[in-house]
Write a protein that holds these residues in place. Structure first.
Motif, PDB file in Angstrom:
ATOM      1  N   SER A 109     109.899 -12.643 -16.753  1.00  0.00           N
ATOM      2  CA  SER A 109     111.315 -12.602 -17.129  1.00  0.00           C
ATOM      3  C   SER A 109     112.128 -13.587 -16.295  1.00  0.00           C
ATOM      4  O   SER A 109     113.004 -14.292 -16.817  1.00  0.00           O
ATOM      5  CB  SER A 109     111.872 -11.186 -16.946  1.00  0.00           C
ATOM      6  OG  SER A 109     111.240 -10.274 -17.810  1.00  0.00           O
ATOM      7  N   PHE A 110     111.838 -13.632 -14.992  1.00  0.00           N
ATOM      8  CA  PHE A 110     112.526 -14.562 -14.100  1.00  0.00           C
ATOM      9  C   PHE A 110     112.270 -16.001 -14.534  1.00  0.00           C
ATOM     10  O   PHE A 110     113.205 -16.814 -14.644  1.00  0.00           O
ATOM     11  CB  PHE A 110     112.066 -14.353 -12.658  1.00  0.00           C
ATOM     12  CG  PHE A 110     112.570 -15.394 -11.701  1.00  0.00           C
ATOM     13  CD1 PHE A 110     113.852 -15.296 -11.170  1.00  0.00           C
ATOM     14  CD2 PHE A 110     111.769 -16.474 -11.342  1.00  0.00           C
ATOM     15  CE1 PHE A 110     114.331 -16.269 -10.297  1.00  0.00           C
ATOM     16  CE2 PHE A 110     112.239 -17.439 -10.467  1.00  0.00           C
ATOM     17  CZ  PHE A 110     113.523 -17.342  -9.944  1.00  0.00           C
ATOM     18  N   GLU A 111     111.005 -16.335 -14.778  1.00  0.00           N
ATOM     19  CA  GLU A 111     110.653 -17.702 -15.148  1.00  0.00           C
ATOM     20  C   GLU A 111     111.271 -18.099 -16.487  1.00  0.00           C
ATOM     21  O   GLU A 111     111.733 -19.234 -16.654  1.00  0.00           O
ATOM     22  CB  GLU A 111     109.131 -17.849 -15.198  1.00  0.00           C
ATOM     23  CG  GLU A 111     108.450 -17.820 -13.839  1.00  0.00           C
ATOM     24  CD  GLU A 111     108.654 -19.110 -13.048  1.00  0.00           C
ATOM     25  OE1 GLU A 111     109.081 -20.123 -13.642  1.00  0.00           O
ATOM     26  OE2 GLU A 111     108.395 -19.106 -11.834  1.00  0.00           O
ATOM     27  N   GLN A 112     111.277 -17.172 -17.442  1.00  0.00           N
ATOM     28  CA  GLN A 112     111.840 -17.483 -18.758  1.00  0.00           C
ATOM     29  C   GLN A 112     113.353 -17.694 -18.693  1.00  0.00           C
ATOM     30  O   GLN A 112     113.914 -18.534 -19.402  1.00  0.00           O
ATOM     31  CB  GLN A 112     111.510 -16.363 -19.738  1.00  0.00           C
ATOM     32  CG  GLN A 112     110.037 -16.255 -20.093  1.00  0.00           C
ATOM     33  CD  GLN A 112     109.688 -14.943 -20.766  1.00  0.00           C
ATOM     34  OE1 GLN A 112     110.525 -14.327 -21.433  1.00  0.00           O
ATOM     35  NE2 GLN A 112     108.455 -14.495 -20.603  1.00  0.00           N
ATOM     36  N   THR A 113     114.017 -16.937 -17.815  1.00  0.00           N
ATOM     37  CA  THR A 113     115.479 -16.990 -17.737  1.00  0.00           C
ATOM     38  C   THR A 113     115.985 -18.005 -16.717  1.00  0.00           C
ATOM     39  O   THR A 113     116.841 -18.844 -17.022  1.00  0.00           O
ATOM     40  CB  THR A 113     116.038 -15.593 -17.370  1.00  0.00           C
ATOM     41  OG1 THR A 113     115.586 -14.645 -18.336  1.00  0.00           O
ATOM     42  CG2 THR A 113     117.558 -15.611 -17.359  1.00  0.00           C
ATOM     43  N   VAL A 114     115.436 -17.938 -15.509  1.00  0.00           N
ATOM     44  CA  VAL A 114     115.939 -18.757 -14.402  1.00  0.00           C
ATOM     45  C   VAL A 114     115.070 -19.990 -14.142  1.00  0.00           C
ATOM     46  O   VAL A 114     115.537 -20.968 -13.551  1.00  0.00           O
ATOM     47  CB  VAL A 114     116.050 -17.896 -13.117  1.00  0.00           C
ATOM     48  CG1 VAL A 114     116.681 -18.677 -11.981  1.00  0.00           C
ATOM     49  CG2 VAL A 114     116.844 -16.624 -13.386  1.00  0.00           C
ATOM     50  N   GLY A 115     113.811 -19.945 -14.586  1.00  0.00           N
ATOM     51  CA  GLY A 115     112.862 -21.027 -14.329  1.00  0.00           C
ATOM     52  C   GLY A 115     113.387 -22.430 -14.618  1.00  0.00           C
ATOM     53  O   GLY A 115     113.243 -23.338 -13.777  1.00  0.00           O
ATOM     54  N   PRO A 116     114.002 -22.669 -15.797  1.00  0.00           N
ATOM     55  CA  PRO A 116     114.518 -24.020 -16.086  1.00  0.00           C
ATOM     56  C   PRO A 116     115.562 -24.485 -15.072  1.00  0.00           C
ATOM     57  O   PRO A 116     115.611 -25.676 -14.726  1.00  0.00           O
ATOM     58  CB  PRO A 116     115.125 -23.863 -17.485  1.00  0.00           C
ATOM     59  CG  PRO A 116     114.341 -22.741 -18.103  1.00  0.00           C
ATOM     60  CD  PRO A 116     114.083 -21.793 -16.969  1.00  0.00           C
ATOM     61  N   THR A 117     116.385 -23.569 -14.577  1.00  0.00           N
ATOM     62  CA  THR A 117     117.389 -23.927 -13.566  1.00  0.00           C
ATOM     63  C   THR A 117     116.723 -24.260 -12.236  1.00  0.00           C
ATOM     64  O   THR A 117     117.130 -25.206 -11.542  1.00  0.00           O
ATOM     65  CB  THR A 117     118.390 -22.764 -13.370  1.00  0.00           C
ATOM     66  OG1 THR A 117     119.040 -22.500 -14.611  1.00  0.00           O
ATOM     67  CG2 THR A 117     119.433 -23.108 -12.326  1.00  0.00           C
ATOM     68  N   VAL A 118     115.704 -23.500 -11.879  1.00  0.00           N
ATOM     69  CA  VAL A 118     114.941 -23.786 -10.662  1.00  0.00           C
ATOM     70  C   VAL A 118     114.338 -25.187 -10.755  1.00  0.00           C
ATOM     71  O   VAL A 118     114.417 -25.985  -9.804  1.00  0.00           O
ATOM     72  CB  VAL A 118     113.830 -22.741 -10.443  1.00  0.00           C
ATOM     73  CG1 VAL A 118     112.969 -23.116  -9.238  1.00  0.00           C
ATOM     74  CG2 VAL A 118     114.422 -21.349 -10.255  1.00  0.00           C
TER      75      VAL A 118
END
Length: 282
Positions: A109-118
């Motif tokens: 969930s973190f990678e799908q939501t925040v991953g692109p921003t990271v």
């Protein structure tokens, strides 16, 4: 009939009966020997079967056997056994530690939501990322540190090994493959151990340009070239000094980055941006 002929006939009859009894006795002996031999074979077979079962039950599992193998460190790693994985521009002054488990649904969930921003912030040189991968969802250890390899699956370890093969190709191949594994399309339910299947890991890898039909990568996955490295990485997670006991966890300068609840990792872009900006200014 004369007495002599009568006596001869009786003698012949007795001899015939004696010979028949001897032949029957031999047949009975052979039969008994066959029964004894058959029984012995059966006993030996049962004993052999029990012995084989005992040997098989005491034989170490594939991952238990790997634990004693020499670690093959992927390229683009440093530190003991190649377990230090730092990615980013040399000009970045700070490092964001990212603790994840390949099977972790919250990590997905973190990678799908925040991953692109990271990834965007990483590309911009705001920080470097140090990846620390755990495999606790396979059931490798409890709070006491007792090891019980494979008690709930193998997918975290197997995916970690495949990620090592991707890292051996390049830093970006590693990041892209990690994102693909965590994607909504390919990340399995926590109770479904799909990552234990090499064919599935290769299927996901074929969505990453640098890994698509990459024979060297696929060979490393199939052979388990980085299996021992995956276990070494997991030990790094287990022995971390940041007080991390769950995934995902984000740490910078020894402090955990949290979302609006002040406890868990930031799970929205807004929360992540706020937390990372504060950490970079500290």
């Amino acid at each position: 009939m004369s007495k002599r002929n009568s006596q001869a006939s009786k003698t012949a009859a007795r001899e015939k009966l004696r010979l028949e009894r001897e032949r029957q006795a031999k047949r009975d002996k052979v039969k008994r020997q066959a029964i004894v031999a058959g029984s012995l074979v059966a006993v030996l077979a049962i004993a052999g079967g029990i012995g084989y079962a005992v040997v098989q039950n005491n034989k170490p599992s594939q991952w238990e056997a790997v634990a004693s193998d020499k670690v093959v460190a992927p390229a683009n790693t440093t530190g003991k056994d190649g377990t230090t994985v730092v990615i980013g521009k040399d000009t970045a002054k700070k490092t964001l530690k990212l603790y994840e488990d390949p099977r972790c649904p919250i990590c997905a969930s973190f990678e799908q939501t925040v991953g692109p921003t990271v990834q965007k912030d990483l590309d911009a040189g705001k920080f470097k990322i140090q990846y620390i991968g755990g495999t606790f969802l396979d059931g490798d250890s409890d709070k006491s540190g007792k090891i019980s390899i494979g008690s709930r699956g193998e997918g975290s370890k197997n995916a970690m090994s495949a990620m090592g093969a991707a890292l051996n190709v390049s830093d970006q191949a590693f990041l892209d493959y990690k994102a693909a594994l965590y994607s909504a399309k390919y990340h399995p339910e926590e109770t479904t151990d799909k990552f234990k299947d090499d064919a599935y890991l290769i299927k996901v890898a074929n969505t990453v340009p640098a890994l698509k039909n990459n024979a060297k990568f696929q060979d490393a996955v199939k052979k388990g070239t980085y299996d021992a490295w995956a276990l070494a990485m997991s030990e790094t997670w287990n022995n971390n000094k940041d007080g991390v006991n769950g995934t995902p966890s984000l740490v910078m300068d020894g402090k955990k980055l949290t979302g609006s609840d002040g406890q868990n990792a930031p799970m929205t872009v807004a929360d992540f941006t706020k937390a990372i900006d504060a950490a970079l200014k500290a």
